[in-house]
Enzyme design. Structure first.
Site, PDB file in Angstrom:
ATOM      1  N   LYS A  49       0.840  -1.204   0.000  1.00 57.09           N
ATOM      2  CA  LYS A  49       0.000   0.000   0.000  1.00 57.09           C
ATOM      3  C   LYS A  49       0.875   1.254   0.000  1.00 57.09           C
ATOM      4  O   LYS A  49       0.609   2.220  -0.725  1.00 57.09           O
ATOM      5  CB  LYS A  49      -0.957  -0.025   1.200  1.00 57.09           C
ATOM      6  N   GLN A  93      -5.072  -1.822   9.056  1.00 59.04           N
ATOM      7  CA  GLN A  93      -4.934  -3.142   8.436  1.00 59.04           C
ATOM      8  C   GLN A  93      -5.570  -4.215   9.315  1.00 59.04           C
ATOM      9  O   GLN A  93      -5.280  -4.286  10.513  1.00 59.04           O
ATOM     10  CB  GLN A  93      -3.447  -3.436   8.184  1.00 59.04           C
ATOM     11  N   ASP A 116     -11.283   2.507   3.105  1.00 57.42           N
ATOM     12  CA  ASP A 116     -11.554   1.080   2.887  1.00 57.42           C
ATOM     13  C   ASP A 116     -13.033   0.854   2.543  1.00 57.42           C
ATOM     14  O   ASP A 116     -13.408  -0.224   2.077  1.00 57.42           O
ATOM     15  CB  ASP A 116     -11.253   0.285   4.167  1.00 57.42           C
TER      16      ASP A 116
END
Ligand code: GUN
Length: 279
Positions: A49, A93, A116
């Site tokens: 990422k 995460q 997200d």
């Protein structure tokens, strides 16, 4: 011959588009990435990422917290990042260590920084056709279909897997595209009868070689979201690729199919967040 849907090519195109939009406008988006503990797979994802941020001219900040971090400490960091006008997107995460409530963490992220697209608010917006952010993995698959001119409209799309990250939001996106959508899962009876009706099959089960050739219709399109580490040490999808490829019109390989798309859409969402916050 089936088309091999190339997620590397399409993800590069999406990242290039995001980068061009940023550079043309002089935008300065910033993504904060939080990782708790030392799960090796999570470390790889977070590194990927950050690398994608560099490729797309997005600033990234990493917060690597020890495994014993308390839920309150994590929520405190999120509050700080929510209040920081320099930070446009916040990503924590998953999975988190067992002593931390993932839902509480997801819900603490400000909805306009939830790149997200995991929060109840953003998922609700997705289902009512008022979405701001794209659910990353599902939107990545829609992007693949568009790139290869595969239309969902009027098609029977069968999704196998009902997770909050893939199966459920994928159903919303395919519905939005005019598909007739069936979601199957571990309790579905006569699964093969349903999967054999699929014009487009989304395999999101998490079991290596779960889908054999007899479960798939001739000429179908197959999107394989599975990432399973085989006994050979290599990554395998949910679909028996060698057996299924000869009978379908298009299929994603694993690796190099759906996987690279998730991060590309995350970059797109970070730019969306920046623009929302700087109107
Ligand atoms: N863990 C596995 N996939 C994802 C993802 O897309 N986002 C986050 N935050 N964690 C994950």
């Amino acid at each position: 011959m089936a088309i091999r849907i190339d997620g590397k090519v399409v993800s590069l195109a999406v990242k290039e588009r995001v980068k061009q939009q940023i550079l043309e406008n002089g935008d300065t988006p910033c993504l904060a990435v939080i990782i708790v503990g030392d799960d090796p797979a999570s470390r790889v994802y977070v590194n990927n990422k950050k690398k994608a941020c560099t490729e797309t001219a997005i600033r990234s900040l990493e917060y690597a917290l020890p495994p014993e971090t308390t839920q309150d400490e994590l929520l405190e960091l999120i509050d700080k990042l929510n209040a920081d006008h320099e930070v446009n997107g916040i990503l924590c995460q998953l999975p988190l260590p067992k002593h931390i409530d993932e839902t509480a963490v997801i819900e603490r992220i400000a909805p306009d920084k939830d790149v997200d697209c995991f929060s109840n608010r953003n998922i609700g917006k997705l289902w009512t056709g008022t979405k701001v952010f794209e659910p990353c993995t599902p939107a990545g698959m829609i992007e693949l279909l568009k790139y290869y001119n595969i239309d969902c409209d009027g098609k029977h799309c069968v999704i196998v897997g009902r997770s909050n990250i893939v199966g459920k939001p994928m159903a919303a996106l395919m519905l939005e595209q005019g598909a007739t959508v069936t979601i199957c899962h571990s309790h579905t009876r006569n699964l093969s009868e349903i999967t054999r009706q699929a014009d487009i099959l989304v395999a999101a089960v998490g079991k290596e070689h779960f889908f054999s050739a007899d479960m798939i219709k001739d000429g179908a399109v197959v999107l394989d979201v599975g990432i399973n580490r085989g006994e050979d040490g290599k990554l395998h999808g949910d679909v028996d690729f060698a057996a299924v490829e000869p009978k379908v019109s298009a299929i994603t390989p694993v690796p190099g199919g759906c996987g690279p798309m998730t991060i590309a859409i995350l970059m797109q969402n970070t730019l969306t967040a920046y623009r929302l916050q700087n109107q």
